[in-house]
Design a protein around this motif. Structure first.
Motif, PDB file in Angstrom:
ATOM      1  N   ALA A 198       7.974  12.344   6.061  1.00  0.00           N
ATOM      2  CA  ALA A 198       6.769  11.729   5.507  1.00  0.00           C
ATOM      3  C   ALA A 198       6.261  12.456   4.269  1.00  0.00           C
ATOM      4  CB  ALA A 198       5.679  11.689   6.573  1.00  0.00           C
ATOM      5  N   GLU A 199       6.393  13.783   4.242  1.00  0.00           N
ATOM      6  CA  GLU A 199       5.852  14.534   3.115  1.00  0.00           C
ATOM      7  C   GLU A 199       6.589  14.216   1.817  1.00  0.00           C
ATOM      8  OE1 GLU A 199       9.199  16.855   4.871  1.00  0.00           O
ATOM      9  OE2 GLU A 199       7.453  15.766   5.678  1.00  0.00           O
ATOM     10  N   LEU A 200       7.890  14.005   1.891  1.00  0.00           N
ATOM     11  CA  LEU A 200       8.655  13.658   0.696  1.00  0.00           C
ATOM     12  C   LEU A 200       8.319  12.246   0.216  1.00  0.00           C
ATOM     13  CD1 LEU A 200      12.191  15.151   1.479  1.00  0.00           C
ATOM     14  CD2 LEU A 200      10.428  16.072  -0.030  1.00  0.00           C
ATOM     15  N   LEU A 201       8.121  11.331   1.146  1.00  0.00           N
ATOM     16  CA  LEU A 201       7.747   9.969   0.770  1.00  0.00           C
ATOM     17  C   LEU A 201       6.365   9.948   0.134  1.00  0.00           C
ATOM     18  CD1 LEU A 201       8.976   7.861   3.829  1.00  0.00           C
ATOM     19  CD2 LEU A 201      10.237   8.550   1.785  1.00  0.00           C
ATOM     20  N   ALA A 202       5.448  10.733   0.687  1.00  0.00           N
ATOM     21  CA  ALA A 202       4.092  10.800   0.133  1.00  0.00           C
ATOM     22  C   ALA A 202       4.120  11.347  -1.293  1.00  0.00           C
ATOM     23  CB  ALA A 202       3.206  11.672   1.016  1.00  0.00           C
ATOM     24  N   GLU A 203       4.973  12.325  -1.517  1.00  0.00           N
ATOM     25  CA  GLU A 203       5.127  12.901  -2.857  1.00  0.00           C
ATOM     26  C   GLU A 203       5.635  11.856  -3.846  1.00  0.00           C
ATOM     27  OE1 GLU A 203       8.615  15.625  -4.600  1.00  0.00           O
ATOM     28  OE2 GLU A 203       7.431  16.642  -3.069  1.00  0.00           O
ATOM     29  N   MET A 204       6.616  11.052  -3.418  1.00  0.00           N
ATOM     30  CA  MET A 204       7.150  10.000  -4.279  1.00  0.00           C
ATOM     31  C   MET A 204       6.097   8.925  -4.541  1.00  0.00           C
ATOM     32  SD  MET A 204      10.960   9.549  -2.617  1.00  0.00           S
ATOM     33  CE  MET A 204      11.450   8.215  -3.727  1.00  0.00           C
ATOM     34  N   ALA A 205       5.373   8.535  -3.506  1.00  0.00           N
ATOM     35  CA  ALA A 205       4.361   7.491  -3.646  1.00  0.00           C
ATOM     36  C   ALA A 205       3.221   7.933  -4.554  1.00  0.00           C
ATOM     37  CB  ALA A 205       3.834   7.093  -2.276  1.00  0.00           C
ATOM     38  N   LYS A 206       2.890   9.212  -4.522  1.00  0.00           N
ATOM     39  CA  LYS A 206       1.820   9.748  -5.365  1.00  0.00           C
ATOM     40  C   LYS A 206       2.183   9.649  -6.843  1.00  0.00           C
ATOM     41  CE  LYS A 206      -1.144  13.828  -5.871  1.00  0.00           C
ATOM     42  NZ  LYS A 206      -1.413  15.210  -5.388  1.00  0.00           N
ATOM     43  N   ALA A 207       3.479   9.731  -7.128  1.00  0.00           N
ATOM     44  CA  ALA A 207       3.944   9.728  -8.518  1.00  0.00           C
ATOM     45  C   ALA A 207       4.165   8.320  -9.074  1.00  0.00           C
ATOM     46  CB  ALA A 207       5.238  10.530  -8.628  1.00  0.00           C
ATOM     47  N   HIS A 208       4.131   7.303  -8.197  1.00  0.00           N
ATOM     48  CA  HIS A 208       4.432   5.940  -8.642  1.00  0.00           C
ATOM     49  C   HIS A 208       3.426   4.967  -8.038  1.00  0.00           C
ATOM     50  CE1 HIS A 208       8.348   7.099 -10.326  1.00  0.00           C
ATOM     51  NE2 HIS A 208       8.511   7.839  -9.248  1.00  0.00           N
ATOM     52  N   ALA A 209       2.770   4.194  -8.887  1.00  0.00           N
ATOM     53  CA  ALA A 209       1.726   3.278  -8.425  1.00  0.00           C
ATOM     54  C   ALA A 209       2.256   2.197  -7.496  1.00  0.00           C
ATOM     55  CB  ALA A 209       1.040   2.642  -9.631  1.00  0.00           C
ATOM     56  N   HIS A 210       3.532   1.815  -7.672  1.00  0.00           N
ATOM     57  CA  HIS A 210       4.067   0.703  -6.890  1.00  0.00           C
ATOM     58  C   HIS A 210       4.986   1.160  -5.752  1.00  0.00           C
ATOM     59  CE1 HIS A 210       2.232  -1.940  -9.729  1.00  0.00           C
ATOM     60  NE2 HIS A 210       2.947  -1.483 -10.738  1.00  0.00           N
ATOM     61  N   ALA A 211       4.935   2.441  -5.419  1.00  0.00           N
ATOM     62  CA  ALA A 211       5.697   2.953  -4.281  1.00  0.00           C
ATOM     63  C   ALA A 211       4.817   2.960  -3.036  1.00  0.00           C
ATOM     64  CB  ALA A 211       6.202   4.357  -4.579  1.00  0.00           C
ATOM     65  N   VAL A 212       5.388   2.531  -1.934  1.00  0.00           N
ATOM     66  CA  VAL A 212       4.655   2.490  -0.663  1.00  0.00           C
ATOM     67  C   VAL A 212       5.400   3.355   0.348  1.00  0.00           C
ATOM     68  CG1 VAL A 212       3.724   1.032   1.168  1.00  0.00           C
ATOM     69  CG2 VAL A 212       3.917   0.127  -1.179  1.00  0.00           C
ATOM     70  N   ALA A 213       4.795   4.451   0.759  1.00  0.00           N
ATOM     71  CA  ALA A 213       5.404   5.340   1.746  1.00  0.00           C
ATOM     72  C   ALA A 213       5.315   4.709   3.129  1.00  0.00           C
ATOM     73  CB  ALA A 213       4.715   6.697   1.738  1.00  0.00           C
ATOM     74  N   LEU A 214       6.461   4.579   3.787  1.00  0.00           N
ATOM     75  CA  LEU A 214       6.533   3.956   5.110  1.00  0.00           C
ATOM     76  C   LEU A 214       7.343   4.862   6.037  1.00  0.00           C
ATOM     77  CD1 LEU A 214       7.499   0.373   3.848  1.00  0.00           C
ATOM     78  CD2 LEU A 214       5.227   1.069   4.662  1.00  0.00           C
ATOM     79  N   PRO A 215       6.783   6.031   6.397  1.00  0.00           N
ATOM     80  CA  PRO A 215       7.557   6.962   7.217  1.00  0.00           C
ATOM     81  C   PRO A 215       7.921   6.366   8.570  1.00  0.00           C
ATOM     82  CG  PRO A 215       5.258   7.664   7.043  1.00  0.00           C
ATOM     83  CD  PRO A 215       5.440   6.542   6.083  1.00  0.00           C
ATOM     84  N   ALA A 216       9.223   6.387   8.874  1.00  0.00           N
ATOM     85  CA  ALA A 216       9.713   5.833  10.142  1.00  0.00           C
ATOM     86  C   ALA A 216      11.136   6.303  10.361  1.00  0.00           C
ATOM     87  CB  ALA A 216       9.663   4.304  10.134  1.00  0.00           C
ATOM     88  N   ASP A 217      11.510   6.415  11.611  1.00  0.00           N
ATOM     89  CA  ASP A 217      12.893   6.675  11.996  1.00  0.00           C
ATOM     90  C   ASP A 217      13.584   5.322  12.142  1.00  0.00           C
ATOM     91  OD1 ASP A 217      15.276   7.156  13.459  1.00  0.00           O
ATOM     92  OD2 ASP A 217      14.415   8.937  14.391  1.00  0.00           O
ATOM     93  N   VAL A 218      14.686   5.123  11.434  1.00  0.00           N
ATOM     94  CA  VAL A 218      15.338   3.811  11.453  1.00  0.00           C
ATOM     95  C   VAL A 218      15.823   3.413  12.839  1.00  0.00           C
ATOM     96  CG1 VAL A 218      16.010   3.848   9.020  1.00  0.00           C
ATOM     97  CG2 VAL A 218      17.579   4.771  10.747  1.00  0.00           C
ATOM     98  N   THR A 219      15.962   4.367  13.745  1.00  0.00           N
ATOM     99  CA  THR A 219      16.406   4.044  15.099  1.00  0.00           C
ATOM    100  C   THR A 219      15.252   3.621  16.015  1.00  0.00           C
ATOM    101  OG1 THR A 219      16.226   6.309  15.948  1.00  0.00           O
ATOM    102  CG2 THR A 219      18.286   5.717  14.852  1.00  0.00           C
ATOM    103  N   ASP A 220      14.012   3.717  15.522  1.00  0.00           N
ATOM    104  CA  ASP A 220      12.818   3.378  16.303  1.00  0.00           C
ATOM    105  C   ASP A 220      12.393   1.963  15.934  1.00  0.00           C
ATOM    106  OD1 ASP A 220      10.205   3.029  17.262  1.00  0.00           O
ATOM    107  OD2 ASP A 220       9.707   5.159  17.032  1.00  0.00           O
ATOM    108  N   ALA A 221      12.733   0.996  16.779  1.00  0.00           N
ATOM    109  CA  ALA A 221      12.491  -0.411  16.460  1.00  0.00           C
ATOM    110  C   ALA A 221      11.008  -0.701  16.252  1.00  0.00           C
ATOM    111  CB  ALA A 221      13.060  -1.301  17.566  1.00  0.00           C
ATOM    112  N   GLY A 222      10.152  -0.091  17.058  1.00  0.00           N
ATOM    113  CA  GLY A 222       8.713  -0.327  16.930  1.00  0.00           C
ATOM    114  C   GLY A 222       8.157   0.208  15.620  1.00  0.00           C
ATOM    115  N   ALA A 223       8.556   1.417  15.254  1.00  0.00           N
ATOM    116  CA  ALA A 223       8.089   2.011  14.004  1.00  0.00           C
ATOM    117  C   ALA A 223       8.606   1.237  12.802  1.00  0.00           C
ATOM    118  CB  ALA A 223       8.536   3.474  13.918  1.00  0.00           C
ATOM    119  N   MET A 224       9.834   0.756  12.889  1.00  0.00           N
ATOM    120  CA  MET A 224      10.395  -0.024  11.795  1.00  0.00           C
ATOM    121  C   MET A 224       9.674  -1.371  11.643  1.00  0.00           C
ATOM    122  SD  MET A 224      12.785   1.552  10.108  1.00  0.00           S
ATOM    123  CE  MET A 224      13.912   0.306   9.443  1.00  0.00           C
TER     124      MET A 224
END
Length: 231
Positions: free
Chosen positions: A35-61
């Protein structure tokens, strides 16, 4: 504004692809566990949306896709190489981990994208295969098995998506300069590689095609890789 979700967006091919799409003016959903890396990327780009999730977790996805909203393209990218060695040296838990990320996780993401695109009247799914879906490295039974399966997933989605305006293609990438390839290069310093931006540019080409056109399979690799030829 066109929109794309990239899985495995925090590093490697996923990150390079997400950053290129942002540069080109796309709205980009960033899915990965860190999540911290995604937040860093999203902070640098107005159109980036951080969506932290484990791809194996169907509910989180499912929650991540719901949060993002309309989806034009999915780059189904997240993957894991796993332990190298002959099959009798691979612990079952390692096999299950690679299967979970490389196949189960990609199935979950494709299923969510397909459902969203079917409801909205079309879209595009791009699966990250590998040269290992064609020619494999020794000691790669887990990775190779899952990447062969992705080819079957791609073909099935292409066929089943036709009535709904959903295109599906597969990009098979060879030796892009990522952490995964860097680890392999330690034992093979003569390995021929290419900059990861070339892989990202190839995904962009596939994504920017009009709805009536599709790249079904695309191979992009370091020029001197021993993919074609005989030893």
């Amino acid at each position: 504004m066109k929109s794309i979700i990239v899985t495995g967006a925090s590093s490697g091919i996923g990150r390079a692809t997400a950053e290129l799409f942002l540069e080109k003016g796309w709205r980009v959903g960033l899915i990965a566990r860190r999540a911290e890396l995604l937040a860093e990327m999203a902070k640098a780009h107005a159109h980036a949306v951080a969506l932290p999730a484990d791809v194996t977790d169907a509910g989180a996805m499912a929650a991540a896709f719901d949060t993002f909203g309309r989806l034009d393209v999915l780059f189904n990218n997240a993957g894991s190489f796993g332990k190298a060695g002959p099959i009798d040296e691979i612990p079952l838990e390692n096999w299950e981990q690679v299967l979970g990320v490389n196949l189960h996780g990609m199935f979950i993401a494709a299923r969510l994208a397909f459902g969203a695109m079917r409801a909205q009247g079309g879209g595009r799914i791009i699966n990250n295969g590998s040269l290992s879906a064609h020619v494999l490295r020794p000691g790669s039974v887990c990775y190779t098995t899952t990447k062969h399966a992705i080819t079957g997933l791609t073909r099935s989605l292409s066929l089943d998506g036709r009535p709904f305006g959903i295109a599906c293609g597969q990009i098979d990438i060879g030796n892009a300069e990522t952490d995964m390839v860097a680890a392999l290069k330690v034992d093979n310093p003569q390995m021929d590689t290419m900059e990861v931006r070339h892989a990202a540019a190839s995904v962009l080409h596939m994504a920017e095609l009009p709805p009536e056109a599709n790249v079904q399979f695309l191979t992009v690799m370091a020029t001197n890789m021993p993919f074609i030829g005989r030893g």
